[in-house]
Design a protein around this motif. Structure first.
Motif, mmCIF file in Angstrom:
data_model
loop_
_atom_site.group_PDB
_atom_site.id
_atom_site.type_symbol
_atom_site.label_atom_id
_atom_site.label_comp_id
_atom_site.label_asym_id
_atom_site.label_seq_id
_atom_site.Cartn_x
_atom_site.Cartn_y
_atom_site.Cartn_z
ATOM 1 N N ILE A 1 1.038 -1.229 0.035
ATOM 2 C CA ILE A 1 0.049 0.025 0.012
ATOM 3 C C ILE A 1 0.914 1.118 -0.041
ATOM 4 O O ILE A 1 0.760 1.943 -0.891
ATOM 5 C CB ILE A 1 -0.990 0.182 1.354
ATOM 6 C CG1 ILE A 1 -1.898 -1.098 1.036
ATOM 7 C CG2 ILE A 1 -1.603 1.444 1.555
ATOM 8 C CD1 ILE A 1 -2.921 -1.110 2.137
ATOM 9 N N GLU B 1 -7.609 0.234 -2.565
ATOM 10 C CA GLU B 1 -7.566 -0.978 -1.578
ATOM 11 C C GLU B 1 -8.953 -1.828 -1.588
ATOM 12 O O GLU B 1 -9.127 -2.969 -1.338
ATOM 13 C CB GLU B 1 -7.560 -0.049 -0.084
ATOM 14 C CG GLU B 1 -6.220 0.063 0.173
ATOM 15 C CD GLU B 1 -6.188 1.226 1.193
ATOM 16 O OE1 GLU B 1 -7.243 1.576 1.771
ATOM 17 O OE2 GLU B 1 -5.112 1.714 1.441
ATOM 18 N N VAL C 1 -7.464 -5.249 -1.128
ATOM 19 C CA VAL C 1 -7.572 -5.736 -0.152
ATOM 20 C C VAL C 1 -8.338 -7.416 -0.399
ATOM 21 O O VAL C 1 -7.706 -8.450 0.336
ATOM 22 C CB VAL C 1 -8.084 -5.281 1.052
ATOM 23 C CG1 VAL C 1 -8.580 -5.996 2.301
ATOM 24 C CG2 VAL C 1 -7.268 -3.902 1.430
ATOM 25 N N LEU D 1 -6.920 0.784 7.828
ATOM 26 C CA LEU D 1 -6.666 1.221 6.398
ATOM 27 C C LEU D 1 -7.226 2.562 6.335
ATOM 28 O O LEU D 1 -6.414 3.562 5.673
ATOM 29 C CB LEU D 1 -7.193 0.491 5.239
ATOM 30 C CG LEU D 1 -6.489 -1.089 5.264
ATOM 31 C CD1 LEU D 1 -7.459 -2.040 4.306
ATOM 32 C CD2 LEU D 1 -5.141 -0.820 4.648
#
Lengths: 232, 209, 221
Positions: free
Chosen positions: C60, C110, C114, C136
């Motif tokens: 990330i 994300e 994710v 996050l």
């Protein structure tokens, strides 16, 4: 002016030349040997004062950066830069003395469990980036403002790094080694204080000598401009 | 809003080792229009950017009314328009979207259709500007610069890339606001000041000649 | 102030949606990073939850840096920054709007990355979803803030592309530490309850305050 110069140069020169050898003498001749670590503990009287001095220099750099953004005069920018420069010099010494201590105490050069050392690693990367930023911008208002803002971010980064390392560490390294602590014998404490005073004097000396060099260079540049008829 | 007067007092700007503007002193009355003339590198753009408050003087001062241009508060900035070499437009947006954003940031409203019509872009209003020619961008930049009814208009070589119609439009825009808007135009057009009947100021090598 | 920031954020999102390249590049990059780190750890899925957590956070942060290289690019190309600086808005709105857009990109990335990470490393018994999502989001705020700030500082630098990662990464080390620790917590390890999440929130607040205080000086000359 001469009185001022004595205060910022001669006094710290004399003090650092007296106090740093005195620290060595006190550390080896006066203080007793540490029960756990023996002789290797002596580096404590240098490593920790150097680390604290480094923080003071970074703090000085940040304060001068704030003053620059307020006053917008080149002198504050120069002070801020020189403060961070000397902070980085002391920071490098922390990263040298730390591993020496770690090797003697734990048999490894780097101990990821040492909080102080890990924070310094982050700060070292950060302040190296400060120099990269500064030298990738052309000299002028923009460079001075960008340097000042980046220097001020350090005010946030230092405590945040401490907290972050602490939060991560309670988990990764349950036993944390703390240097000194409250139960230091008086001889240890006094030697430590003398060591700290010596390092701080050395910092003041470094800052004022470098500043004087920078001021002279700026003055020469200005005189060259006057000679060219630009006088601005 | 009243048009402001512009005052430069021994204003200098240094970039590294180069002195782009040296001790320029100049006053422009409220509502006056001035044409800045001078060869490339004479300091015209630097002077305009100093007046706009986009540059900070190395020495001396540049004032809009009675405030330093670099520290102009929002109320003063609301009355300034500056069009430089770059069109100051988002290339991925349409002409109308660019004007809408500009008006939005100036918390004002205007008929964007009419504005675009006036600069001859009425039928291209909803096209993305990355396909626009230099002249079309220059027209749109002019529309943007005048959209929020500024009282101080700073134009840096606004005629470059414009065709004959465009130049006539530019002249009209400037002429119509003489007396009601302070205007400073950097130009290579030696007849512009005479055509508009206004003062011209010559810059050479960073100094006012 | 908020209105101007939202207007700027909206324009930046519209621009990226129209061009798409950056979002796609970021998606491919984060996927590649996760795979590379996985193989760099000798492809041992048994390396455990901690390795998986580290992989996600490293991916990330590196992807965010890639996206940051394009921050202010649209403004820089057309000279739009001059127009924004002259507009009667707080300078903080320029930076805040840009950070909001950056936050939006991170969330989009994300949303894809994710679930993929989850599917690759956990069969059924993954970490607690709520904690990971919260970590996050809090981290994204910090990354967007600090990243936009650094990108603004690097504007006009000769070696902007090389400089920006060097500026951002040290500043983001605390975010990584907080995020990874929070993720360990999501796996049920004892990390002192909500302390890592609280730390991430504190980090956001500290850097919002610093950015706010310096925003008048951040852009322009």
């Amino acid at each position: 002016m001469p009185a001022n110069r004595h205060l910022t140069t001669t006094v710290p020169l004399v003090l650092s030349f007296l106090l740093i050898p005195l620290t060595i003498a006190m550390a080896f001749l006066w203080t007793g040997e540490d029960a756990d670590q023996g002789l290797s503990q002596k580096i404590f009287y240098f490593h920790v004062p150097i680390a604290l001095t480094s923080y003071v220099a970074f703090g000085f750099g940040a304060v001068c950066a704030a003053m620059y953004l307020w006053k917008r005069t080149e002198a504050w920018d120069m002070r801020s830069y020189v403060g961070i420069h000397s902070g980085t010099i002391f920071g490098t010494l922390v990263l040298i003395t730390g591993p020496i201590w770690a090797k003697a105490s734990w048999g490894v050069w780097w101990n990821w469990g040492d909080r102080q050392l890990n924070v310094f690693l982050i700060l070292f990367l950060y302040y190296c980036a400060y120099f990269m930023l500064r030298f990738s911008l052309d000299d002028g208002e923009r460079r001075r403002a960008a340097s000042a803002i980046f220097a001020l971010l350090g005010i946030g980064l230092i405590p945040m790094s401490f907290l972050a390392v602490r939060i991560a560490q309670t988990l990764i390294h349950p036993t944390v080694f703390t240097a000194g602590g409250a139960s230091m014998p008086n001889s240890f404490l006094l030697t430590f204080v003398v060591g700290l005073a010596g390092m701080l004097s050395l910092m003041v000396l470094l800052i004022s000598v470098e500043l004087r060099g920078k001021r002279t260079a700026a003055r020469v540049l200005q005189l060259q401009r006057v000679q060219r008829g630009e006088d601005a | 809003m009243q048009p402001p007067e512009i005052t430069l007092v021994e204003c200098s700007k240094r970039f590294g080792d180069r002195l782009a503007l040296r001790k320029a002193t100049l006053s422009i009355a409220a509502g006056e229009t001035v044409v800045l003339l001078g060869p490339n590198g004479a300091g015209k753009s630097t002077l305009l950017r100093l007046v706009a408050g986009l540059l900070r003087p190395t020495a001396g001062s540049a004032r809009i009314g009675d405030v330093e241009a670099i520290a102009a508060p929002k109320a003063v900035r609301a009355g300034i328009a500056y069009a430089g070499h770059a069109p100051q437009l988002y290339r991925g947006l349409t002409a109308r979207e660019n004007l809408d954003l500009h008006l939005r940031l100036h918390t004002t409203t205007a008929d964007t259709g009419a504005l675009l019509e006036r600069v001859g872009l009425g039928d291209r209003a909803d096209e993305r500007i990355d396909g626009f020619s230099r002249g079309m961008l220059q027209r749109l930049a002019l529309a943007r610069a005048t959209a929020h009814a500024p009282v101080l208009l700073l134009l840096d070589e606004p005629a470059s890339g414009l065709d004959a119609d465009g130049r006539a439009l530019l002249d009209d825009t400037l002429r119509a606001a003489i007396g009601t808007r302070t205007q400073v135009v950097a130009s290579h057009d030696h007849e512009l000041a005479a055509r508009l009947g206004v003062r011209e100021v010559r810059l050479d090598n960073g100094g006012i000649a | 102030m908020i209105g101007a920031a939202l207007a700027i954020a909206r324009v930046k999102l519209v621009l990226e949606i129209r061009r798409r390249e950056v979002i796609f590049a970021m998606l491919l990059f984060i996927a590649a990073t996760i795979v590379i780190v996985h193989f760099a750890l000798s492809g041992d899925t048994g390396a455990g939850n901690r390795a998986a957590a580290g992989m996600l956070w490293a991916a990330i942060v590196f992807t965010a840096v890639l996206g940051l290289l394009r921050t202010f690019a649209a403004e820089h190309e057309g000279g739009v920054l001059d127009a924004l600086l002259l507009a009667p808005i707080d300078r903080a709105a320029i930076w805040l709007g840009t950070a909001l857009a950056q936050f939006g990109f991170l969330v989009v990335i994300e949303l894809v990355a994710v679930p993929v990470w989850w599917a690759l490393f956990f069969q059924g018994d993954g970490p607690s979803v709520g904690t990971v999502v919260l970590a996050l989001l809090l981290a994204d705020i910090g990354i967007a803030l600090v990243g936009t700030l650094s990108a603004a500082l690097a504007l006009g630098a000769r070696t902007r592309d090389v400089l920006l990662p060097v500026l951002v990464l040290p500043l983001l080390i605390p975010v990584i530490l907080g995020g990874v620790t929070a993720t360990y917590g999501a796996f049920g390890e004892d990390v002192g309850g909500l302390r890592p999440l609280g730390f991430l929130a504190l980090y956001d607040l500290v850097f919002i305050a610093l950015a706010w205080g310096t925003s008048e000086h951040l852009l322009g000359d």
